[in-house]
Design a protein around this motif. Structure first.
Motif, PDB file in Angstrom:
ATOM      1  N   GLY A   1      -5.996  -7.666  63.639  1.00 32.70           N
ATOM      2  CA  GLY A   1      -7.288  -6.547  63.232  1.00 32.70           C
ATOM      3  C   GLY A   1      -7.545  -6.890  61.809  1.00 32.70           C
ATOM      4  O   GLY A   1      -7.203  -7.597  60.960  1.00 32.70           O
ATOM      5  N   MET A   2      -8.667  -6.114  61.465  1.00 30.32           N
ATOM      6  CA  MET A   2      -9.226  -6.275  60.177  1.00 30.32           C
ATOM      7  C   MET A   2      -8.377  -5.645  59.119  1.00 30.32           C
ATOM      8  O   MET A   2      -7.795  -4.591  59.423  1.00 30.32           O
ATOM      9  N   ALA A   3      -8.098  -5.995  57.927  1.00 31.83           N
ATOM     10  CA  ALA A   3      -7.437  -5.454  56.957  1.00 31.83           C
ATOM     11  C   ALA A   3      -8.334  -4.331  56.478  1.00 31.83           C
ATOM     12  O   ALA A   3      -9.255  -4.273  56.386  1.00 31.83           O
ATOM     13  N   ALA A   4      -7.671  -3.297  56.216  1.00 30.41           N
ATOM     14  CA  ALA A   4      -8.232  -2.019  55.677  1.00 30.41           C
ATOM     15  C   ALA A   4      -8.989  -2.343  54.358  1.00 30.41           C
ATOM     16  O   ALA A   4      -8.149  -2.864  53.561  1.00 30.41           O
ATOM     17  N   PRO A   5     -10.177  -1.997  54.243  1.00 31.39           N
ATOM     18  CA  PRO A   5     -10.670  -2.300  52.894  1.00 31.39           C
ATOM     19  C   PRO A   5      -9.987  -1.363  51.641  1.00 31.39           C
ATOM     20  O   PRO A   5      -9.683  -0.335  51.968  1.00 31.39           O
ATOM     21  N   ALA A   6     -10.012  -1.723  50.765  1.00 31.41           N
ATOM     22  CA  ALA A   6      -9.491  -0.679  49.488  1.00 31.41           C
ATOM     23  C   ALA A   6     -10.413   0.273  49.236  1.00 31.41           C
ATOM     24  O   ALA A   6     -11.797   0.365  49.618  1.00 31.41           O
ATOM     25  N   ALA A   7     -10.041   1.587  49.132  1.00 33.32           N
ATOM     26  CA  ALA A   7     -10.708   2.812  48.929  1.00 33.32           C
ATOM     27  C   ALA A   7     -11.961   2.472  47.994  1.00 33.32           C
ATOM     28  O   ALA A   7     -11.425   1.911  46.841  1.00 33.32           O
ATOM     29  N   LEU A   8     -12.883   3.138  48.224  1.00 34.87           N
ATOM     30  CA  LEU A   8     -14.101   3.035  47.210  1.00 34.87           C
ATOM     31  C   LEU A   8     -13.807   3.615  45.978  1.00 34.87           C
ATOM     32  O   LEU A   8     -13.266   4.806  45.974  1.00 34.87           O
ATOM     33  N   GLN A   9     -14.074   2.926  44.953  1.00 26.82           N
ATOM     34  CA  GLN A   9     -14.145   3.752  43.504  1.00 26.82           C
ATOM     35  C   GLN A   9     -14.906   4.794  43.436  1.00 26.82           C
ATOM     36  O   GLN A   9     -16.165   4.603  43.956  1.00 26.82           O
ATOM     37  N   ARG A  10     -14.805   5.844  42.943  1.00 33.01           N
ATOM     38  CA  ARG A  10     -15.735   6.885  42.793  1.00 33.01           C
ATOM     39  C   ARG A  10     -15.597   7.599  41.346  1.00 33.01           C
ATOM     40  O   ARG A  10     -14.473   7.530  40.644  1.00 33.01           O
ATOM     41  N   SER A  11     -16.528   8.263  40.933  1.00 36.58           N
ATOM     42  CA  SER A  11     -16.983   9.378  39.923  1.00 36.58           C
ATOM     43  C   SER A  11     -17.023  10.515  40.466  1.00 36.58           C
ATOM     44  O   SER A  11     -17.817  10.583  41.262  1.00 36.58           O
ATOM     45  N   VAL A  12     -16.134  11.527  40.104  1.00 39.20           N
ATOM     46  CA  VAL A  12     -16.200  12.738  40.608  1.00 39.20           C
ATOM     47  C   VAL A  12     -16.527  13.947  39.703  1.00 39.20           C
ATOM     48  O   VAL A  12     -15.973  13.772  38.561  1.00 39.20           O
ATOM     49  N   VAL A  13     -17.404  14.894  39.987  1.00 36.35           N
ATOM     50  CA  VAL A  13     -17.710  16.018  39.416  1.00 36.35           C
ATOM     51  C   VAL A  13     -16.882  17.224  40.182  1.00 36.35           C
ATOM     52  O   VAL A  13     -17.397  17.347  41.188  1.00 36.35           O
ATOM     53  N   SER A  14     -15.900  17.611  39.795  1.00 40.10           N
ATOM     54  CA  SER A  14     -15.066  18.717  40.299  1.00 40.10           C
ATOM     55  C   SER A  14     -15.753  20.195  40.400  1.00 40.10           C
ATOM     56  O   SER A  14     -16.659  20.308  39.374  1.00 40.10           O
ATOM     57  N   GLN A  34     -20.807   5.372  38.684  1.00 38.08           N
ATOM     58  CA  GLN A  34     -20.966   5.950  37.216  1.00 38.08           C
ATOM     59  C   GLN A  34     -22.276   5.804  36.579  1.00 38.08           C
ATOM     60  O   GLN A  34     -22.647   6.666  35.996  1.00 38.08           O
ATOM     61  N   GLY A  35     -23.093   4.807  37.102  1.00 36.36           N
ATOM     62  CA  GLY A  35     -24.348   4.507  36.773  1.00 36.36           C
ATOM     63  C   GLY A  35     -25.345   5.877  37.208  1.00 36.36           C
ATOM     64  O   GLY A  35     -26.328   6.112  36.697  1.00 36.36           O
ATOM     65  N   ALA A  36     -25.209   5.871  38.578  1.00 41.10           N
ATOM     66  CA  ALA A  36     -25.920   7.029  39.288  1.00 41.10           C
ATOM     67  C   ALA A  36     -25.634   8.419  38.448  1.00 41.10           C
ATOM     68  O   ALA A  36     -26.618   9.139  38.541  1.00 41.10           O
ATOM     69  N   ARG A  37     -24.275   8.818  38.331  1.00 41.17           N
ATOM     70  CA  ARG A  37     -24.069   9.916  37.730  1.00 41.17           C
ATOM     71  C   ARG A  37     -24.697  10.232  36.277  1.00 41.17           C
ATOM     72  O   ARG A  37     -25.087  10.914  35.819  1.00 41.17           O
ATOM     73  N   ALA A  38     -24.376   8.808  35.540  1.00 44.74           N
ATOM     74  CA  ALA A  38     -25.113   8.922  34.195  1.00 44.74           C
ATOM     75  C   ALA A  38     -26.776   9.079  34.424  1.00 44.74           C
ATOM     76  O   ALA A  38     -27.343   9.983  33.412  1.00 44.74           O
ATOM     77  N   ILE A  43     -31.339  13.140  33.458  1.00 41.43           N
ATOM     78  CA  ILE A  43     -32.344  13.755  34.119  1.00 41.43           C
ATOM     79  C   ILE A  43     -32.255  15.353  33.689  1.00 41.43           C
ATOM     80  O   ILE A  43     -33.100  16.354  33.495  1.00 41.43           O
ATOM     81  N   LEU A  44     -30.979  15.784  34.038  1.00 44.02           N
ATOM     82  CA  LEU A  44     -30.725  17.265  33.990  1.00 44.02           C
ATOM     83  C   LEU A  44     -30.399  17.751  32.718  1.00 44.02           C
ATOM     84  O   LEU A  44     -30.142  18.818  32.554  1.00 44.02           O
ATOM     85  N   ASN A  45     -29.829  16.623  31.895  1.00 41.01           N
ATOM     86  CA  ASN A  45     -29.289  17.117  30.484  1.00 41.01           C
ATOM     87  C   ASN A  45     -27.922  17.596  30.644  1.00 41.01           C
ATOM     88  O   ASN A  45     -27.508  18.257  29.836  1.00 41.01           O
ATOM     89  N   GLN A  46     -27.451  17.447  31.810  1.00 44.08           N
ATOM     90  CA  GLN A  46     -25.866  17.771  32.334  1.00 44.08           C
ATOM     91  C   GLN A  46     -25.381  17.051  33.430  1.00 44.08           C
ATOM     92  O   GLN A  46     -26.561  16.683  34.246  1.00 44.08           O
ATOM     93  N   ASP A  47     -24.165  17.318  33.652  1.00 51.25           N
ATOM     94  CA  ASP A  47     -23.656  17.016  34.897  1.00 51.25           C
ATOM     95  C   ASP A  47     -24.304  17.807  36.232  1.00 51.25           C
ATOM     96  O   ASP A  47     -24.645  18.886  35.980  1.00 51.25           O
ATOM     97  N   MET A  48     -24.508  17.096  37.496  1.00 53.66           N
ATOM     98  CA  MET A  48     -24.999  17.842  38.415  1.00 53.66           C
ATOM     99  C   MET A  48     -23.664  18.422  39.092  1.00 53.66           C
ATOM    100  O   MET A  48     -22.542  17.905  39.700  1.00 53.66           O
ATOM    101  N   ALA A  49     -23.463  19.851  38.714  1.00 57.85           N
ATOM    102  CA  ALA A  49     -22.269  20.350  38.833  1.00 57.85           C
ATOM    103  C   ALA A  49     -22.342  21.840  39.514  1.00 57.85           C
ATOM    104  O   ALA A  49     -23.459  22.460  39.127  1.00 57.85           O
ATOM    105  N   PHE A  50     -21.399  22.298  40.467  1.00 60.76           N
ATOM    106  CA  PHE A  50     -21.597  23.268  41.164  1.00 60.76           C
ATOM    107  C   PHE A  50     -20.332  24.194  41.078  1.00 60.76           C
ATOM    108  O   PHE A  50     -19.312  23.656  40.852  1.00 60.76           O
ATOM    109  N   GLN A  51     -20.488  25.610  41.347  1.00 59.08           N
ATOM    110  CA  GLN A  51     -19.352  26.281  41.491  1.00 59.08           C
ATOM    111  C   GLN A  51     -18.266  25.923  42.746  1.00 59.08           C
ATOM    112  O   GLN A  51     -17.003  26.000  42.624  1.00 59.08           O
ATOM    113  N   HIS A  52     -18.844  25.543  43.892  1.00 59.05           N
ATOM    114  CA  HIS A  52     -18.123  25.333  45.066  1.00 59.05           C
ATOM    115  C   HIS A  52     -18.256  23.711  45.643  1.00 59.05           C
ATOM    116  O   HIS A  52     -17.450  23.563  46.738  1.00 59.05           O
TER     117      HIS A  52
END
Length: 120
Positions: A1-14, A34-38, A43-52
């Motif tokens: 079978g195919m080898a499982a690909p490594a998990a995607l690197q991710r930048s997270v806003v909790s 990280q580039g998309a987050r930056a 654009i927003l002058n802050q992280d796109m962040a939410f309560q939930h």
């Protein structure tokens, strides 16, 4: 079978509060999570962040990219050429779907319902 690909690197806003939904935001060709987050932050002058909502910016694995003469690039899938009238590169689209499915499964394991997970 195919080898499982490594998990995607991710930048997270909790979320500030209780995590009940997740937004997976995909970057454009050659960029990174990280580039998309930056870019959003600029654009927003802050992280796109939410309560939930947890916001996840994954980075596409580097792959040879045909339109760049096979040079490696962080693209979600390959293209035979940049054109509306050529077939999709199915093999690399399948590979992208496997990686994103793993990411979604991680959120489901965290208790997030599938109808509360968005891909943008």
């Amino acid at each position: 079978g195919m080898a499982a690909p490594a998990a995607l690197q991710r930048s997270v806003v909790s979320p500030a509060g209780r995590h009940t939904a997740s937004l997976i935001f995909l970057h454009g060709s050659g960029d990174t999570g990280q580039g998309a987050r930056a870019w959003i932050k600029q654009i927003l002058n802050q992280d796109m962040a939410f309560q939930h909502i947890k916001v996840i910016y994954p980075t596409a694995p580097a792959r040879p990219y045909t339109p760049m003469k096979g040079a490696f690039s962080t693209v979600w899938f390959d293209r035979y050429k940049i054109s509306n009238d050529c077939p999709e590169h199915i093999e690399s689209i399948d590979s992208m779907c496997h990686g994103l499915t793993e990411l979604i499964d991680d959120e489901v394991r965290d208790g997030i319902a599938k109808n509360r997970i968005l891909i943008g």
